[in-house]
Design an enzyme around this catalytic site. Structure first.
Site, short mmCIF file in Angstrom:
data_model
loop_
_atom_site.label_atom_id
_atom_site.label_comp_id
_atom_site.label_asym_id
_atom_site.label_seq_id
_atom_site.Cartn_x
_atom_site.Cartn_y
_atom_site.Cartn_z
N CYS A 166 -27.74 -6.50 46.38
CA CYS A 166 -27.70 -5.06 46.09
C CYS A 166 -29.10 -4.49 45.89
O CYS A 166 -29.48 -3.51 46.54
CB CYS A 166 -26.83 -4.80 44.86
N GLU A 167 -29.89 -5.09 45.00
CA GLU A 167 -31.24 -4.56 44.73
C GLU A 167 -32.16 -4.73 45.93
O GLU A 167 -32.99 -3.86 46.21
CB GLU A 167 -31.86 -5.22 43.49
N ALA A 168 -32.01 -5.85 46.62
CA ALA A 168 -32.85 -6.08 47.81
C ALA A 168 -32.52 -5.07 48.91
O ALA A 168 -33.40 -4.66 49.67
CB ALA A 168 -32.65 -7.50 48.33
#
Length: 257
Positions: A166-168
């Site tokens: 998700c963050e990547a």
């Protein structure tokens, strides 16, 4: 009010055993393209975040040496909402039973913690910045999610998956950091500036970028990322791998001139 169950728009699969820095990078870039409804200066923009319509999700099926877990992610905001253990059929949803919001995943069993990093870290009894994020950590996370019923292991594994997917997907620097260090034999930590300057501001940055693009009278407030002053929305956009599209950014612009 009872929320409606999430409809799954697509499924992507990834075998962690053969993952390299390059195939990880390619996977994240392809995922951004799959999620895009339009592009702003070449950067993908998510579907309009809609709280009224049926929520949309996508499934990420992760395998490692015969072990399988599938995580379900909310498509409009990239929040990990639940997962399925190996062969279990039943979904486990990141939501405390006490919240009374109903199930986003039909027939799911509610876990004892919600999807926020605060709740995940509390359940994992470990700080986000103390957890390792590399191929070894990802393999361990898949194995644990496939079979473990231990709350700490589950929560820590969900943090690893959320950060590395998700963050990547949200941030170029985070994807690059994980890709570059993926095959490291040493633990790989998330730098504090990425958490403070990037992750905690994705919704706000997305809003500022789209508002600047839509409204000529919008005044962009300079932002600080890793000690550098970011003076324009275009400059800020360079940090984002994908932009969240909030309904408020579509309000009619002011009468310019």
């Amino acid at each position: 009010s009872q929320c409606k169950a999430m409809t799954v728009k697509f499924t992507v699969e990834l075998d962690i055993e053969r993952l390299t820095g390059q195939t990880y990078t390619d996977f994240i870039k392809n995922l951004r393209r799959s999620l895009a409804t339009w592009y702003l200066h070449g950067v993908p923009v998510l579907p309009l975040y809609n709280q009224e319509a049926d929520p949309r999700g996508f499934d990420l099926k992760l395998t490692f040496r015969g072990q399988v877990t599938t995580v379900r992610i909310h498509r409009d905001d990239l929040v990990l909402r639940g997962y399925q253990m190996q062969g279990a059929g039943k979904w486990l949803e990141l939501e405390r039973p006490s919240t009374q919001t109903g199930h986003l995943i039909e027939g799911s069993e509610l876990l004892e913690f919600g999807p926020s990093y605060e709740e995940l870290a509390a359940a994992a009894q470990q700080d986000i910045l103390d957890i390792s994020y590399n191929k070894n950590a990802l393999q361990d996370a898949v194995s644990k999610l496939a079979v473990s019923t231990n709350t700490r292991d589950r929560a820590r594994s969900l943090i690893v998956v959320s950060q590395m997917f998700c963050e990547a997907t949200r941030f170029v620097d985070i994807a690059n950091h994980f890709a570059f260090n993926l095959e490291s034999s040493e633990p790989v930590k998330l730098p504090q500036w990425m958490q403070n300057d990037l992750e905690k501001n994705w919704v706000r940055f997305s809003f500022m970028i789209l508002k600047s693009n839509a409204d000529p009278c919008y005044k962009f407030e300079p932002q600080t990322i890793y000690g550098k002053i970011i003076k324009t929305a275009d400059e800020l956009l360079n940090f984002l791998g994908i932009v969240e599209q909030h309904p408020d950014t579509r309000s009619p612009p002011c009468a310019a001139g």
